[in-house]
Write a protein that holds these residues in place. Sequence first.
Motif, mmCIF file in Angstrom:
data_model
loop_
_atom_site.group_PDB
_atom_site.id
_atom_site.type_symbol
_atom_site.label_atom_id
_atom_site.label_comp_id
_atom_site.label_asym_id
_atom_site.label_seq_id
_atom_site.Cartn_x
_atom_site.Cartn_y
_atom_site.Cartn_z
ATOM 1 N N GLU A 4 0.826 -1.205 0.000
ATOM 2 C CA GLU A 4 0.000 0.000 0.000
ATOM 3 C C GLU A 4 0.862 1.258 0.000
ATOM 4 O O GLU A 4 0.562 2.241 -0.689
ATOM 5 N N GLU A 5 1.939 1.225 0.778
ATOM 6 C CA GLU A 5 2.827 2.381 0.833
ATOM 7 C C GLU A 5 3.542 2.584 -0.504
ATOM 8 O O GLU A 5 3.682 3.714 -0.973
ATOM 9 N N PHE A 6 3.973 1.490 -1.104
ATOM 10 C CA PHE A 6 4.633 1.570 -2.415
ATOM 11 C C PHE A 6 3.701 2.199 -3.445
ATOM 12 O O PHE A 6 4.080 3.131 -4.154
ATOM 13 N N VAL A 7 2.481 1.694 -3.530
ATOM 14 C CA VAL A 7 1.507 2.234 -4.490
ATOM 15 C C VAL A 7 1.225 3.700 -4.189
ATOM 16 O O VAL A 7 1.174 4.533 -5.104
ATOM 17 N N SER A 8 1.082 4.040 -2.930
ATOM 18 C CA SER A 8 0.834 5.446 -2.555
ATOM 19 C C SER A 8 1.974 6.351 -2.987
ATOM 20 O O SER A 8 1.745 7.468 -3.471
ATOM 21 N N ARG A 9 3.189 5.888 -2.816
ATOM 22 C CA ARG A 9 4.343 6.701 -3.226
ATOM 23 C C ARG A 9 4.371 6.905 -4.742
ATOM 24 O O ARG A 9 4.652 8.000 -5.219
ATOM 25 N N ILE A 10 4.094 5.850 -5.477
ATOM 26 C CA ILE A 10 4.061 5.959 -6.946
ATOM 27 C C ILE A 10 2.934 6.888 -7.365
ATOM 28 O O ILE A 10 3.105 7.739 -8.255
ATOM 29 N N GLU A 11 1.781 6.759 -6.736
ATOM 30 C CA GLU A 11 0.650 7.639 -7.048
ATOM 31 C C GLU A 11 1.014 9.105 -6.785
ATOM 32 O O GLU A 11 0.673 9.984 -7.579
ATOM 33 N N ALA A 12 1.717 9.355 -5.689
ATOM 34 C CA ALA A 12 2.115 10.732 -5.363
ATOM 35 C C ALA A 12 3.086 11.280 -6.403
ATOM 36 O O ALA A 12 2.961 12.435 -6.835
ATOM 37 N N ALA A 29 0.493 1.884 -13.492
ATOM 38 C CA ALA A 29 0.120 0.518 -13.876
ATOM 39 C C ALA A 29 1.118 -0.487 -13.327
ATOM 40 O O ALA A 29 0.736 -1.528 -12.779
ATOM 41 N N CYS A 30 2.404 -0.170 -13.468
ATOM 42 C CA CYS A 30 3.447 -1.071 -12.971
ATOM 43 C C CYS A 30 3.307 -1.306 -11.466
ATOM 44 O O CYS A 30 3.470 -2.437 -10.990
ATOM 45 N N ALA A 31 3.012 -0.244 -10.735
ATOM 46 C CA ALA A 31 2.862 -0.375 -9.286
ATOM 47 C C ALA A 31 1.690 -1.291 -8.938
ATOM 48 O O ALA A 31 1.800 -2.145 -8.049
ATOM 49 N N GLN A 32 0.576 -1.112 -9.636
ATOM 50 C CA GLN A 32 -0.578 -1.982 -9.390
ATOM 51 C C GLN A 32 -0.251 -3.433 -9.747
ATOM 52 O O GLN A 32 -0.564 -4.356 -8.996
ATOM 53 N N ASP A 33 0.396 -3.602 -10.884
ATOM 54 C CA ASP A 33 0.746 -4.939 -11.366
ATOM 55 C C ASP A 33 1.689 -5.645 -10.400
ATOM 56 O O ASP A 33 1.485 -6.814 -10.050
ATOM 57 N N SER A 34 2.723 -4.944 -9.982
ATOM 58 C CA SER A 34 3.734 -5.578 -9.141
ATOM 59 C C SER A 34 3.235 -5.865 -7.729
ATOM 60 O O SER A 34 3.860 -6.620 -6.991
ATOM 61 N N ALA A 41 -4.270 -2.707 -13.041
ATOM 62 C CA ALA A 41 -3.180 -2.320 -13.937
ATOM 63 C C ALA A 41 -3.652 -2.212 -15.387
ATOM 64 O O ALA A 41 -3.214 -1.310 -16.115
ATOM 65 N N VAL A 42 -4.521 -3.113 -15.814
ATOM 66 C CA VAL A 42 -4.935 -3.169 -17.223
ATOM 67 C C VAL A 42 -5.441 -1.824 -17.744
ATOM 68 O O VAL A 42 -4.954 -1.347 -18.773
ATOM 69 N N PRO A 43 -6.403 -1.177 -17.081
ATOM 70 C CA PRO A 43 -6.864 0.101 -17.642
ATOM 71 C C PRO A 43 -5.778 1.183 -17.656
ATOM 72 O O PRO A 43 -5.769 2.042 -18.536
ATOM 73 N N LEU A 44 -4.858 1.119 -16.709
ATOM 74 C CA LEU A 44 -3.767 2.097 -16.684
ATOM 75 C C LEU A 44 -2.778 1.846 -17.821
ATOM 76 O O LEU A 44 -2.301 2.796 -18.452
ATOM 77 N N TYR A 45 -2.467 0.592 -18.093
ATOM 78 C CA TYR A 45 -1.615 0.278 -19.255
ATOM 79 C C TYR A 45 -2.289 0.753 -20.543
ATOM 80 O O TYR A 45 -1.649 1.354 -21.400
#
Length: 142
Positions: A4-12, A29-34, A41-45
């Motif tokens: 969750e923290e990783f995704v939040s950081r990427i989103e920021a 997308a990569c953050a969601q995928d990983s 991730a699919v809609p973001l890609y």
Amino acid sequence: MPDEEFVSRIEALAAERPDGDAAALFERACAQDSTGHADRAVPLYRAALAAGLTGIRRRRAVIQLSSSLRNIGGAQESLRLLSAEREHPSDELDDAVAAFLALTLADLGREREALSLALSALAPHLPRYQRSVGNYGSSLTG
């Protein structure tokens, strides 16, 4: 770092870019995928590609989108995307395209084609038996 923290950081970080920025969409997308969220991730890609993602990130997006689609039941679309990707100019991701295409073919019940593709991609990297493995790979679908 928790997912969750990783995704939040990427989103920021992505939020620092203009809306619709292709690279930011791709990184999101990569953050969601990983973190195990292929469905997110699919809609973001798709959005990153539609926004004009270029270069190696474009190819990575196609590979990763195809993999995510395969994981959520979209193997036919994955097959179409990766087959088309093989027609693009060669680069360091050719073998990755082949690997994910092989996985997709196996999911679609086309195991001999998958093995042929995987062996053909592997053969040039072997210290010996390159020709033999390449020939065996070709003979599986011949």
